[in-house]
Design an enzyme around this catalytic site. Structure first.
Site, PDB file in Angstrom:
ATOM      1  N   LYS A 183      34.537  44.532  72.854  1.00  0.00           N
ATOM      2  CA  LYS A 183      35.486  43.515  72.574  1.00  0.00           C
ATOM      3  C   LYS A 183      36.600  43.861  71.771  1.00  0.00           C
ATOM      4  CE  LYS A 183      35.924  39.710  69.250  1.00  0.00           C
ATOM      5  NZ  LYS A 183      35.739  39.257  67.812  1.00  0.00           N
ATOM      6  N   GLN A 184      37.683  43.392  72.340  1.00  0.00           N
ATOM      7  CA  GLN A 184      38.933  43.964  71.847  1.00  0.00           C
ATOM      8  C   GLN A 184      40.003  42.781  71.893  1.00  0.00           C
ATOM      9  OE1 GLN A 184      41.077  45.829  70.082  1.00  0.00           O
ATOM     10  NE2 GLN A 184      40.281  47.646  71.106  1.00  0.00           N
TER      11      GLN A 184
END
Length: 368
Positions: free
Chosen positions: A255-256
């Site tokens: 997740k970014q």
């Protein structure tokens, strides 16, 4: 109607898979994003999401059959089931941002059951939240939607605040709650990042031994990363490297935050760089910036999901759809969007989640 039906000269697949939740505002920016073709990292190099993604990218890996089964549960639930894309509802903001700040706009979400209901009715692949939330409703919902238990948090009651993530429970406890996956955050660039890296790597090893999938929030945190000119916390060179460290400790999903600029290493004068990072591997186009993030996730062998960002009110739906288009066309696997959904009336939250999912269901929106 499919998203591209509002654009001229677009060929729409004869069998539409879905109906859009509501008409999309076709701004000049959206039209440009839909027309963009990457001239940086070619789409032929990307391990694109698809119905066979697990067979192509995880079956040959060291993941055990139990882990692959857990990943299969994530990719086989909700409106995006069987597509290779993910739509996850995250609601751990009660810790990260205080419960009052998070749930003040819609107090019904102080009740943990409504969090799970939103994810279910919103057609999500999974719901990501805390030990406490799952602990109150696990017996009723563990068999109805995959649980992604966030095992560490920044508690933000320390004054002055500091950039640290501390464990709130164990992987074994998440497994006992019926979790399909565990999630954790590392604040890359913070003073505590080395300890967090060791803690999370050990936790992910245990999770894989128990058959759980792993999701890593690969965030950058350092006051020096924000200058008077730019906020390099969202630079693609810094976030891309954070992603690469995340896949190195065998996170199954990264997740970014969506990247907004480039040149963090050069502006801050640290790290190792190559001119290709700024001249040929990316550009100023949002899709090219996100493509570099995907490349750092082993060219898409590990799925990249971008965060949906904070709620800003009336523009949330269009902003969420824009983020989804960028992520999908870059080669990402979906969005993990919370505040835009739960900080509004329940039905509107469901509609917003569906609008995000519609982008991934629209076969006319392809890799750039």
């Amino acid at each position: 109607m499919p998203l591209l039906a509002t654009l001229p000269n677009c060929q729409i697949p004869p069998l539409a898979l879905f109906q859009m939740a509501a008409p999309l505002t076709m701004s000049a920016e959206i039209e440009a994003l839909l027309a963009h073709e990457c001239q940086t990292i070619g789409k032929d190099l990307i391990h694109a999401p698809g119905p066979d993604f697990l067979d192509r990218c995880f079956v040959p890996s060291s993941r055990t059959p139990q882990v692959i089964r857990s990943l299969g549960q994530l990719y086989s639930h909700g409106r995006l089931a069987g597509t290779g894309y993910l739509s996850i509802l995250p609601v751990d903001q009660g810790i990260e941002h205080t419960a009052g700040a998070s749930f003040g706009p819609n107090p019904m979400y102080f009740d943990p059951e409504n969090i799970i209901r939103l994810a279910l009715e919103g057609g999500c692949n999974a719901v990501a939240t805390t030990f406490g939330t799952f602990g109150t409703v696990a017996r009723r919902y563990a068999h109805k939607i995959p649980f992604l238990v966030k095992i560490n948090h920044n508690e933000l009651m320390t004054y002055p605040n500091k950039f640290d993530q501390i464990l709130f429970g164990s992987v074994r406890e998440a497994w006992n709650l019926g979790a399909t996956a565990v999630g954790a955050t590392i604040y890359f660039g913070s003073e505590e990042s080395n300890r967090q890296l060791v803690e999370v790597a050990q936790a992910f090893e245990e999770a894989h031994e128990l058959g759980l999938a792993t999701v890593l929030w690969c965030y950058t945190r350092n006051n020096a990363f924000k200058t008077a000119e730019k906020d390099y916390h969202v630079a693609t060179d810094l976030t891309g490297q954070a992603n690469h460290l995340g896949v190195t400790i065998q996170a199954d999903i990264i997740k970014q935050k969506l990247p907004e600029n480039n040149g963090g290493f050069t502006a801050l004068k640290f790290g190792k760089t190559h001119q290709a990072m700024y001249e040929t591997l990316s550009s100023d186009n949002p899709i090219d910036l996100a493509r570099y993030q995907v490349a750092n996730c082993y060219m898409g062998r590990i799925g990249l999901i971008n965060s949906g960002g904070e709620s800003k009110g009336a523009t949330d739906r269009d902003e969420a759809v824009r983020t989804a288009i960028i992520n999908k066309r870059a080669g990402g696997q979906g969005l993990i969007s919370g505040r835009k959904a739960f900080q509004r009336p329940f039905a509107e939250g469901v509609e917003l989640l569906n609008a995000i999912q519609d982008v991934y269901l629209d076969q006319s929106i392809t890799l750039a």
